[in-house]
Scaffold this motif. Structure first.
Motif, PDB file in Angstrom:
ATOM      1  N   ILE A  66      40.118  41.653  35.019  1.00  0.00           N
ATOM      2  CA  ILE A  66      39.821  40.621  36.014  1.00  0.00           C
ATOM      3  C   ILE A  66      38.318  40.579  36.270  1.00  0.00           C
ATOM      4  CG2 ILE A  66      40.095  39.973  38.442  1.00  0.00           C
ATOM      5  CD1 ILE A  66      42.987  41.029  38.250  1.00  0.00           C
ATOM      6  N   CYS A  67      37.709  41.726  36.411  1.00  0.00           N
ATOM      7  CA  CYS A  67      36.264  41.787  36.665  1.00  0.00           C
ATOM      8  C   CYS A  67      35.472  41.200  35.495  1.00  0.00           C
ATOM      9  CB  CYS A  67      35.832  43.222  36.928  1.00  0.00           C
ATOM     10  SG  CYS A  67      36.448  43.866  38.494  1.00  0.00           S
ATOM     11  N   ARG A  68      35.885  41.516  34.280  1.00  0.00           N
ATOM     12  CA  ARG A  68      35.199  40.952  33.109  1.00  0.00           C
ATOM     13  C   ARG A  68      35.361  39.436  33.064  1.00  0.00           C
ATOM     14  NH1 ARG A  68      37.072  45.531  30.456  1.00  0.00           N
ATOM     15  NH2 ARG A  68      38.861  44.409  29.655  1.00  0.00           N
ATOM     16  N   THR A  69      36.569  38.966  33.301  1.00  0.00           N
ATOM     17  CA  THR A  69      36.843  37.528  33.242  1.00  0.00           C
ATOM     18  C   THR A  69      36.019  36.754  34.267  1.00  0.00           C
ATOM     19  OG1 THR A  69      39.090  37.922  32.459  1.00  0.00           O
ATOM     20  CG2 THR A  69      38.661  35.782  33.464  1.00  0.00           C
ATOM     21  N   LEU A  70      35.924  37.294  35.477  1.00  0.00           N
ATOM     22  CA  LEU A  70      35.242  36.582  36.559  1.00  0.00           C
ATOM     23  C   LEU A  70      33.787  37.006  36.740  1.00  0.00           C
ATOM     24  CD1 LEU A  70      38.111  36.582  39.191  1.00  0.00           C
ATOM     25  CD2 LEU A  70      37.455  34.759  37.617  1.00  0.00           C
ATOM     26  N   HIS A  71      33.325  37.920  35.891  1.00  0.00           N
ATOM     27  CA  HIS A  71      31.942  38.395  35.951  1.00  0.00           C
ATOM     28  C   HIS A  71      31.601  38.956  37.328  1.00  0.00           C
ATOM     29  CE1 HIS A  71      31.393  36.519  32.076  1.00  0.00           C
ATOM     30  NE2 HIS A  71      31.876  35.400  32.565  1.00  0.00           N
ATOM     31  N   ILE A  72      32.458  39.872  37.797  1.00  0.00           N
ATOM     32  CA  ILE A  72      32.191  40.571  39.051  1.00  0.00           C
ATOM     33  C   ILE A  72      32.184  42.063  38.772  1.00  0.00           C
ATOM     34  CG2 ILE A  72      33.139  38.791  40.574  1.00  0.00           C
ATOM     35  CD1 ILE A  72      35.693  40.406  40.814  1.00  0.00           C
ATOM     36  N   SER A  73      31.553  42.802  39.642  1.00  0.00           N
ATOM     37  CA  SER A  73      31.448  44.255  39.471  1.00  0.00           C
ATOM     38  C   SER A  73      32.796  44.913  39.726  1.00  0.00           C
ATOM     39  CB  SER A  73      30.412  44.808  40.439  1.00  0.00           C
ATOM     40  OG  SER A  73      30.419  46.216  40.412  1.00  0.00           O
ATOM     41  N   SER A  74      33.112  45.908  38.922  1.00  0.00           N
ATOM     42  CA  SER A  74      34.352  46.651  39.128  1.00  0.00           C
ATOM     43  C   SER A  74      34.113  47.874  40.006  1.00  0.00           C
ATOM     44  CB  SER A  74      34.961  47.064  37.795  1.00  0.00           C
ATOM     45  OG  SER A  74      34.080  47.922  37.111  1.00  0.00           O
ATOM     46  N   ASN A  75      32.882  48.049  40.471  1.00  0.00           N
ATOM     47  CA  ASN A  75      32.562  49.105  41.421  1.00  0.00           C
ATOM     48  C   ASN A  75      33.507  48.968  42.607  1.00  0.00           C
ATOM     49  OD1 ASN A  75      31.232  49.665  44.098  1.00  0.00           O
ATOM     50  ND2 ASN A  75      29.785  50.709  42.746  1.00  0.00           N
ATOM     51  N   CYS A  76      34.082  50.068  43.057  1.00  0.00           N
ATOM     52  CA  CYS A  76      35.103  50.024  44.112  1.00  0.00           C
ATOM     53  C   CYS A  76      34.648  49.256  45.350  1.00  0.00           C
ATOM     54  CB  CYS A  76      35.523  51.433  44.511  1.00  0.00           C
ATOM     55  SG  CYS A  76      36.536  52.236  43.267  1.00  0.00           S
ATOM     56  N   LYS A  77      33.450  49.504  45.816  1.00  0.00           N
ATOM     57  CA  LYS A  77      32.954  48.832  47.013  1.00  0.00           C
ATOM     58  C   LYS A  77      32.793  47.332  46.769  1.00  0.00           C
ATOM     59  CE  LYS A  77      29.291  48.928  50.436  1.00  0.00           C
ATOM     60  NZ  LYS A  77      27.997  49.457  50.827  1.00  0.00           N
ATOM     61  N   ASP A  78      32.192  46.961  45.630  1.00  0.00           N
ATOM     62  CA  ASP A  78      32.012  45.546  45.312  1.00  0.00           C
ATOM     63  C   ASP A  78      33.352  44.846  45.123  1.00  0.00           C
ATOM     64  OD1 ASP A  78      29.272  45.887  45.393  1.00  0.00           O
ATOM     65  OD2 ASP A  78      29.065  46.099  43.222  1.00  0.00           O
ATOM     66  N   PHE A  79      34.290  45.535  44.492  1.00  0.00           N
ATOM     67  CA  PHE A  79      35.603  44.948  44.254  1.00  0.00           C
ATOM     68  C   PHE A  79      36.323  44.708  45.573  1.00  0.00           C
ATOM     69  CE2 PHE A  79      40.059  44.911  42.876  1.00  0.00           C
ATOM     70  CZ  PHE A  79      39.971  44.011  41.828  1.00  0.00           C
ATOM     71  N   GLU A  80      36.274  45.676  46.464  1.00  0.00           N
ATOM     72  CA  GLU A  80      36.894  45.532  47.789  1.00  0.00           C
ATOM     73  C   GLU A  80      36.218  44.408  48.570  1.00  0.00           C
ATOM     74  OE1 GLU A  80      39.445  45.897  50.889  1.00  0.00           O
ATOM     75  OE2 GLU A  80      39.657  46.806  48.922  1.00  0.00           O
ATOM     76  N   ASN A  81      34.902  44.296  48.463  1.00  0.00           N
ATOM     77  CA  ASN A  81      34.194  43.196  49.132  1.00  0.00           C
ATOM     78  C   ASN A  81      34.646  41.838  48.605  1.00  0.00           C
ATOM     79  OD1 ASN A  81      32.721  44.865  50.825  1.00  0.00           O
ATOM     80  ND2 ASN A  81      30.929  44.925  49.491  1.00  0.00           N
ATOM     81  N   THR A  82      34.915  41.762  47.307  1.00  0.00           N
ATOM     82  CA  THR A  82      35.407  40.509  46.729  1.00  0.00           C
ATOM     83  C   THR A  82      36.786  40.179  47.292  1.00  0.00           C
ATOM     84  OG1 THR A  82      34.140  40.894  44.709  1.00  0.00           O
ATOM     85  CG2 THR A  82      35.929  39.284  44.582  1.00  0.00           C
ATOM     86  N   ILE A  83      37.643  41.182  47.422  1.00  0.00           N
ATOM     87  CA  ILE A  83      38.958  40.955  48.023  1.00  0.00           C
ATOM     88  C   ILE A  83      38.797  40.436  49.446  1.00  0.00           C
ATOM     89  CG2 ILE A  83      41.071  42.065  48.874  1.00  0.00           C
ATOM     90  CD1 ILE A  83      40.905  43.974  46.478  1.00  0.00           C
ATOM     91  N   VAL A  84      37.935  41.062  50.222  1.00  0.00           N
ATOM     92  CA  VAL A  84      37.719  40.657  51.614  1.00  0.00           C
ATOM     93  C   VAL A  84      37.201  39.216  51.688  1.00  0.00           C
ATOM     94  CG1 VAL A  84      36.301  41.096  53.664  1.00  0.00           C
ATOM     95  CG2 VAL A  84      37.419  42.992  52.495  1.00  0.00           C
ATOM     96  N   LYS A  85      36.226  38.878  50.853  1.00  0.00           N
ATOM     97  CA  LYS A  85      35.676  37.515  50.853  1.00  0.00           C
ATOM     98  C   LYS A  85      36.735  36.493  50.454  1.00  0.00           C
ATOM     99  CE  LYS A  85      30.985  38.925  49.774  1.00  0.00           C
ATOM    100  NZ  LYS A  85      29.954  38.992  48.723  1.00  0.00           N
ATOM    101  N   ALA A  86      37.533  36.829  49.441  1.00  0.00           N
ATOM    102  CA  ALA A  86      38.566  35.893  48.973  1.00  0.00           C
ATOM    103  C   ALA A  86      39.639  35.686  50.035  1.00  0.00           C
ATOM    104  CB  ALA A  86      39.181  36.407  47.671  1.00  0.00           C
ATOM    105  N   VAL A  87      40.063  36.755  50.694  1.00  0.00           N
ATOM    106  CA  VAL A  87      41.071  36.637  51.754  1.00  0.00           C
ATOM    107  C   VAL A  87      40.492  35.880  52.946  1.00  0.00           C
ATOM    108  CG1 VAL A  87      42.470  37.950  53.412  1.00  0.00           C
ATOM    109  CG2 VAL A  87      42.403  38.652  51.014  1.00  0.00           C
ATOM    110  N   ASP A  88      39.241  36.149  53.287  1.00  0.00           N
ATOM    111  CA  ASP A  88      38.601  35.409  54.388  1.00  0.00           C
ATOM    112  C   ASP A  88      38.520  33.917  54.082  1.00  0.00           C
ATOM    113  OD1 ASP A  88      38.304  37.611  56.007  1.00  0.00           O
ATOM    114  OD2 ASP A  88      36.183  37.931  55.515  1.00  0.00           O
ATOM    115  N   ARG A  89      38.237  33.583  52.837  1.00  0.00           N
ATOM    116  CA  ARG A  89      38.207  32.172  52.449  1.00  0.00           C
ATOM    117  C   ARG A  89      39.579  31.535  52.650  1.00  0.00           C
ATOM    118  NH1 ARG A  89      39.546  29.429  47.924  1.00  0.00           N
ATOM    119  NH2 ARG A  89      38.543  27.405  47.675  1.00  0.00           N
TER     120      ARG A  89
END
Length: 97
Positions: A66-89
């Motif tokens: 998923i991280c490779r496909t969407l070009h996002i960091s798989s770092n645990c903190k960055d990944f969790e931040n992406t989840i938070v941003k997506a849920v907030d949206r």
């Protein structure tokens, strides 16, 4: 609804029956998210696609692809931040439904 409650619904999506009110609500929310992502920024599109791949897709999610496909960091903190941003949206979208 809080962000935690919405995330809980998303996490249980795969176990819900097709006619469960919670699943129908998520489907409606995802459809509105898709509609808005089509006319919004690339960031909105990425967050929408992240929700689909992480919570909605039929197969169990795997972080690295998923991280490779969407070009996002798989770092645990960055990944969790992406989840938070997506849920907030989605939470913001849910307020207009």
């Amino acid at each position: 609804m809080t962000a935690e409650e919405l995330r809980g619904l998303l996490e249980s999506y795969r176990e819900l029956q097709p006619q469960d009110p919670e699943r129908l609500y998520i489907n409606r929310l995802i459809e509105e998210s898709r509609r808005r992502a089509c006319i919004d920024t690339d960031k909105s599109k990425k967050l929408h696609n992240f929700i689909i791949l992480w919570f909605i897709a039929k197969w169990p999610p795997k972080k690295q692809p998923i991280c490779r496909t969407l070009h996002i960091s798989s770092n645990c903190k960055d990944f969790e931040n992406t989840i938070v941003k997506a849920v907030d949206r989605l939470l913001t979208i849910s307020e207009s439904l």
